[in-house]
Design an enzyme around this catalytic site. Sequence first.
Site, PDB file in Angstrom:
ATOM      1  CB  CYS A   1      -0.908  -0.012   1.233  1.00 14.38           C
ATOM      2  SG  CYS A   1      -1.743  -1.581   1.528  1.00 14.38           S
TER       3      CYS A   1
ATOM      4  N   GLY B   1       4.047   7.540  -0.801  1.00 14.74           N
ATOM      5  CA  GLY B   1       5.367   7.206  -1.300  1.00 14.74           C
ATOM      6  C   GLY B   1       6.547   7.413  -0.374  1.00 14.74           C
TER       7      GLY B   1
ATOM      8  CB  CYS C   1      -0.670   6.641  10.987  1.00 20.71           C
ATOM      9  SG  CYS C   1      -1.775   6.780   9.594  1.00 20.71           S
TER      10      CYS C   1
END
Length: 373
Positions: free
Chosen positions: A173, A177, A300
């Site tokens: 995923c 980037g 996160c």
Amino acid sequence: FPPKKAATAPRIPPTRLALHHFDVTYSLQLRDQWPSVRAGLLCEQKYGALLNNFSAVRHVAQELELLNATDFVSPAPKKEAGRGDGVSPEGSGEGRTAARAETVTRAETSPPLRASIRSNIRCYTFPRGDITRFRPARPDTLGLLDYYLMDAASLLPVLALNVQPDDFVLDLCAAPGGKTLALLQTGICGHLAANDVSISRTKRLYQILHSYVPREIRETVRVTSYDGRDWGQLEGGTFHKVLVDVPCTTDRHSVMEQDNNIFHRRRTKERQMLPMLQLQLLMAGILATKPGGEVVYSTCSLSPLQNEHVIERAVEVAETQYNISVQVEDLSHFRTLFQDTFSFFSDCRLGELVLPHLTANFGPMYFCKLRRM
């Protein structure tokens, strides 16, 4: 005439819905630490500067050091050198009870600490309590930028992956980037596949590669836009290392930004389905790994439902449905290595969790390493 009733209920901003949800759930999980974490989430995030090894801009490290920033990655091996070999790597393990070992087969011993962090990755951060902002990145003569600003905690999953020379690596995923860029900074990936289901987010990945990586290196990265859940069927048992940085409630974004907020009422179902999606992506990552290969799962979010519970379920599903034994690796030495830079949660049953804190406002970042046996 009777007063007209409102056709719709008053709109509560998704940021407020998110904060309410977190107040209810995280206060139970984090207890007396929640007010401090909450304050961190609601304040400006801290960044690290990932140095671009491909850039010809000179003296960047010296410039940052003059500003009192330090590379949090490179001192790590030195810190380990001072530790006796017989010392337990468990660090401050308050609350890490036997429950941790009950559901999951764990490694008997940690890998030797000295071997744990060997990397060409350099990331500069300002000291605890120092809220200096980094200047914008500058291009070199070829237009490649000198550093990439990111949440420094986002590097921990990449460091945990511990890429070795000529490894075949999959970032399942990958967009936008930052972690793909960090993997390239190691300079040792034998082959790197970067995938993201979102075509618009994949464009952002291309932009980052274009801004930071020379063409001859860029062309070695295979960028795709498949549904990551299908990867096990597409290329099973192929990779030495797989990074599965899943979509999640992005806790910091959810309390700060109205746009693209997963707590928007129309996205309720999507939010409720996240743990299932996360499990499917992690299973695809496990299936894409060669026997003996390793997977790092990360989010996160502070949510145990998106973190430890997904790990436990994946280990169970791998065993019962695929007859694959998966071992959860011990990453507690990361707390010892990086305690000066990040605030870690001491009661995480599996994996490690970086907590936002006003003096070190990185994260949240959860990461856990699995080995396919």
